[in-house]
Motif scaffolding. Structure first.
Motif, PDB file in Angstrom:
ATOM      1  N   ARG A 244      -3.128  -3.373   6.486  1.00  0.00           N
ATOM      2  CA  ARG A 244      -3.364  -2.712   5.200  1.00  0.00           C
ATOM      3  C   ARG A 244      -2.339  -1.609   4.902  1.00  0.00           C
ATOM      4  O   ARG A 244      -1.701  -1.636   3.844  1.00  0.00           O
ATOM      5  CB  ARG A 244      -4.821  -2.261   5.075  1.00  0.00           C
ATOM      6  CG  ARG A 244      -5.718  -3.434   4.590  1.00  0.00           C
ATOM      7  CD  ARG A 244      -7.178  -3.050   4.401  1.00  0.00           C
ATOM      8  NE  ARG A 244      -7.880  -2.898   5.670  1.00  0.00           N
ATOM      9  CZ  ARG A 244      -8.419  -3.909   6.359  1.00  0.00           C
ATOM     10  NH1 ARG A 244      -8.336  -5.156   5.910  1.00  0.00           N
ATOM     11  NH2 ARG A 244      -9.054  -3.684   7.487  1.00  0.00           N
ATOM     12  N   PRO A 245      -2.106  -0.662   5.833  1.00  0.00           N
ATOM     13  CA  PRO A 245      -1.060   0.342   5.521  1.00  0.00           C
ATOM     14  C   PRO A 245       0.322  -0.276   5.294  1.00  0.00           C
ATOM     15  O   PRO A 245       1.095   0.232   4.485  1.00  0.00           O
ATOM     16  CB  PRO A 245      -1.061   1.246   6.766  1.00  0.00           C
ATOM     17  CG  PRO A 245      -2.006   0.664   7.744  1.00  0.00           C
ATOM     18  CD  PRO A 245      -2.834  -0.349   7.061  1.00  0.00           C
ATOM     19  N   LEU A 246       0.601  -1.385   5.960  1.00  0.00           N
ATOM     20  CA  LEU A 246       1.897  -2.049   5.737  1.00  0.00           C
ATOM     21  C   LEU A 246       1.978  -2.646   4.337  1.00  0.00           C
ATOM     22  O   LEU A 246       3.031  -2.622   3.703  1.00  0.00           O
ATOM     23  CB  LEU A 246       2.116  -3.158   6.767  1.00  0.00           C
ATOM     24  CG  LEU A 246       2.924  -2.779   8.005  1.00  0.00           C
ATOM     25  CD1 LEU A 246       2.986  -3.951   8.973  1.00  0.00           C
ATOM     26  CD2 LEU A 246       4.343  -2.335   7.630  1.00  0.00           C
ATOM     27  N   GLU A 247       0.872  -3.212   3.869  1.00  0.00           N
ATOM     28  CA  GLU A 247       0.856  -3.764   2.501  1.00  0.00           C
ATOM     29  C   GLU A 247       1.211  -2.675   1.494  1.00  0.00           C
ATOM     30  O   GLU A 247       1.981  -2.902   0.570  1.00  0.00           O
ATOM     31  CB  GLU A 247      -0.521  -4.365   2.180  1.00  0.00           C
ATOM     32  CG  GLU A 247      -0.771  -5.690   2.897  1.00  0.00           C
ATOM     33  CD  GLU A 247      -2.104  -6.331   2.523  1.00  0.00           C
ATOM     34  OE1 GLU A 247      -2.225  -7.549   2.677  1.00  0.00           O
ATOM     35  OE2 GLU A 247      -3.027  -5.619   2.083  1.00  0.00           O
ATOM     36  N   VAL A 248       0.646  -1.497   1.712  1.00  0.00           N
ATOM     37  CA  VAL A 248       0.931  -0.385   0.806  1.00  0.00           C
ATOM     38  C   VAL A 248       2.409   0.003   0.876  1.00  0.00           C
ATOM     39  O   VAL A 248       3.104   0.079  -0.138  1.00  0.00           O
ATOM     40  CB  VAL A 248       0.028   0.831   1.150  1.00  0.00           C
ATOM     41  CG1 VAL A 248       0.434   2.050   0.329  1.00  0.00           C
ATOM     42  CG2 VAL A 248      -1.438   0.475   0.936  1.00  0.00           C
ATOM     43  N   GLU A 249       2.910   0.182   2.109  1.00  0.00           N
ATOM     44  CA  GLU A 249       4.292   0.634   2.274  1.00  0.00           C
ATOM     45  C   GLU A 249       5.288  -0.391   1.734  1.00  0.00           C
ATOM     46  O   GLU A 249       6.283  -0.045   1.103  1.00  0.00           O
ATOM     47  CB  GLU A 249       4.577   0.918   3.752  1.00  0.00           C
ATOM     48  CG  GLU A 249       6.021   1.232   4.108  1.00  0.00           C
ATOM     49  CD  GLU A 249       6.577   2.470   3.384  1.00  0.00           C
ATOM     50  OE1 GLU A 249       5.779   3.382   3.093  1.00  0.00           O
ATOM     51  OE2 GLU A 249       7.798   2.500   3.088  1.00  0.00           O
ATOM     52  N   LEU A 250       5.021  -1.676   1.989  1.00  0.00           N
ATOM     53  CA  LEU A 250       5.978  -2.708   1.581  1.00  0.00           C
ATOM     54  C   LEU A 250       5.744  -3.166   0.141  1.00  0.00           C
ATOM     55  O   LEU A 250       6.550  -3.911  -0.419  1.00  0.00           O
ATOM     56  CB  LEU A 250       5.907  -3.909   2.528  1.00  0.00           C
ATOM     57  CG  LEU A 250       6.265  -3.615   3.997  1.00  0.00           C
ATOM     58  CD1 LEU A 250       5.980  -4.818   4.866  1.00  0.00           C
ATOM     59  CD2 LEU A 250       7.724  -3.185   4.138  1.00  0.00           C
ATOM     60  N   GLY A 251       4.652  -2.738  -0.426  1.00  0.00           N
ATOM     61  CA  GLY A 251       4.347  -3.148  -1.793  1.00  0.00           C
ATOM     62  C   GLY A 251       4.187  -4.657  -1.905  1.00  0.00           C
ATOM     63  O   GLY A 251       4.609  -5.273  -2.875  1.00  0.00           O
ATOM     64  N   ALA A 252       3.610  -5.265  -0.876  1.00  0.00           N
ATOM     65  CA  ALA A 252       3.468  -6.726  -0.853  1.00  0.00           C
ATOM     66  C   ALA A 252       2.174  -7.089  -0.146  1.00  0.00           C
ATOM     67  O   ALA A 252       1.715  -6.355   0.733  1.00  0.00           O
ATOM     68  CB  ALA A 252       4.648  -7.348  -0.110  1.00  0.00           C
ATOM     69  N   LYS A 253       1.603  -8.194  -0.555  1.00  0.00           N
ATOM     70  CA  LYS A 253       0.408  -8.697   0.111  1.00  0.00           C
ATOM     71  C   LYS A 253       0.810  -9.442   1.384  1.00  0.00           C
ATOM     72  O   LYS A 253       1.853 -10.091   1.424  1.00  0.00           O
ATOM     73  CB  LYS A 253      -0.319  -9.674  -0.827  1.00  0.00           C
ATOM     74  CG  LYS A 253      -1.197  -8.981  -1.848  1.00  0.00           C
ATOM     75  CD  LYS A 253      -2.464  -8.564  -1.147  1.00  0.00           C
ATOM     76  CE  LYS A 253      -3.412  -7.754  -2.008  1.00  0.00           C
ATOM     77  NZ  LYS A 253      -4.396  -7.046  -1.156  1.00  0.00           N
TER      78      LYS A 253
END
Lengths: 275, 275
Positions: B96-105
């Motif tokens: 989940r935090p990676l989705e936010v940082e990368l702006g990708a699902k």
């Protein structure tokens, strides 16, 4: 595809952190430059690592992804405070809920591997590797009864790497036997294996893929020809079916997946790190 | 010491999850009964796994610790809802935090290994294992120039398992050479190795420990005697010092730690999963 630098920072080797982090990264279309920073076990080394990470950030203008497995909260603290990357604290996220559930504090002890070379587990693993090397490719029938697992299959079906993986990872003694034209003519498993059926597991492979693999080794040979590969695979599968030996196609499977499936079927009673 | 059942539940092999979970558990004094439940990739299989876990809970009256690495949120959801253990969602916590940082699902794609056997990485690794087996224990000087790393050291200092680990884990071609009394008399490294100094790395070992290890193999032999082990280790270390070969004592180190240190020194340019 997005570009990003990814760091794996650990107070140990960082191998497990990297494997786990890679599994998470595989969920994204990311072109990652990966850097492992092992043995970061003091505040000083933490600052060094952070200088390197923050330098990436300044060059790339994108937050590096930083997976950390740091047991010492003081070392982890330096990252939380000074690192400009997205810090993913892999230990902290799970250690704290466990402390609550177990009603106990964690050790914060670095270097869980330190004394492993003296342990029984370590010498069992060494013995397993030696056994497995000596029993690769049907080299020896000596002490076959001590094998935990015996793999059979045509040449180049994946027996050797799977055997070594089972030995290194699980401390299992693994013998492997190629099924060869002699066996097909006799229409019987290699005689030395007949009393050990409960330990047998078969590997098979798609004939087209087998032919490709063999052609890398012996281009244009009869051994590598699609016709011969089809015949060998078909004979080997018939033989395993008649003998009641379970088998698996390795064509699209990793060594890890093959090994896990073998252990679910054979259930060896020795070894370390049981399923 | 506290007793507890620990489950590793994965939609893949669960090998990485187990390794990572074990590193976390090592922070506690826990007598754990460990169960790996691999290939849990459907809602049905999730319910099966949960029945087993909840049964442990009812028998033991203590919450089992359940590490899950489940890519599919629907399968993970079954655990969050029905499992009576302490569920540690190893993927969710970081995805989940990676989705936010990368702006990708994230893909939520299971089976990242599926096509690995066809990849270049896979065939490189196979080639590395074959090379390493053929160049174990000074067996062959053929194509030594292709080696990524060449390990030297006295017999039983840990060369073979380290070589195999480097080959399997990193796809590196590793040769290893025993340093033997002939070399000590000549006071020179094995001649075939002289032009390849940049690839050399030495393993040494505490003589008392070496004598123990050798005595398991050849009890009471001169080869295993403490006196002989002391002499060999001292000669080998002098030789490596004179030749300017870096070395490491394997006495209290794991294969993983030895390998990580070697890669930091030798920095091979081939292989997979670079440091």
């Amino acid at each position: 595809m997005s570009n990003r630098t990814v760091y794996f920072v650990s107070d140990g080797t960082g191998i497990t952190a990297e494997a786990f982090g890679n599994a998470i990264l595989a969920q994204f279309d990311l072109h990652a430059r990966k850097v492992r920073l092992p043995f970061v076990d003091t505040v000083d080394k933490a600052h060094q690592a952070i200088r390197q990470i923050n330098h990436s950030y300044e060059l790339e203008k994108k937050k590096p992804i930083v997976f950390t497995t740091l047991v010492n909260p003081e070392v982890q603290g330096v990252f939380s405070e000074h690192c400009k990357g997205l810090v993913m604290d892999m230990f902290g996220s799970f250690v704290r809920p466990l402390e609550v559930e177990l009603g106990a504090k964690s050790h914060h002890r670095v270097g869980r591997f330190t004394d492993i070379s003296k342990s029984k587990e370590y010498s069992d693993r060494m013995e397993a590797i030696n056994y497995t090397l000596a029993h690769d490719d049907g080299q020896s029938n000596t002490d076959l009864a001590s094998a935990d697992v015996i793999l059979i299959g045509v040449s180049r079906s994946g027996k050797t790497p799977t055997s070594l993986y089972l030995a290194m990872q699980y401390g299992l003694k693994v013998a492997n036997y190629p099924l060869i034209p002699d066996d097909f003519e006799r229409q019987q498993l290699p005689p030395a294996l007949l009393p050990l059926k409960k330990k047998l597991f078969g590997l098979t492979i798609n004939p087209e893929r087998l032919s490709e693999i063999r052609n890398e080794r012996r281009p244009g040979s009869r051994y590598a020809s699609l016709e011969n590969c089809r015949m060998e695979v078909s004979e080997a599968e018939s033989m395993m079916r008649r003998a009641g030996v379970q088998w698996l196609s390795t064509t699209t499977k990793s060594i890890e997946e093959i090994s896990t499936t073998i252990l679910q079927v054979i259930k060896p009673t020795n070894g370390v790190g049981r399923l």
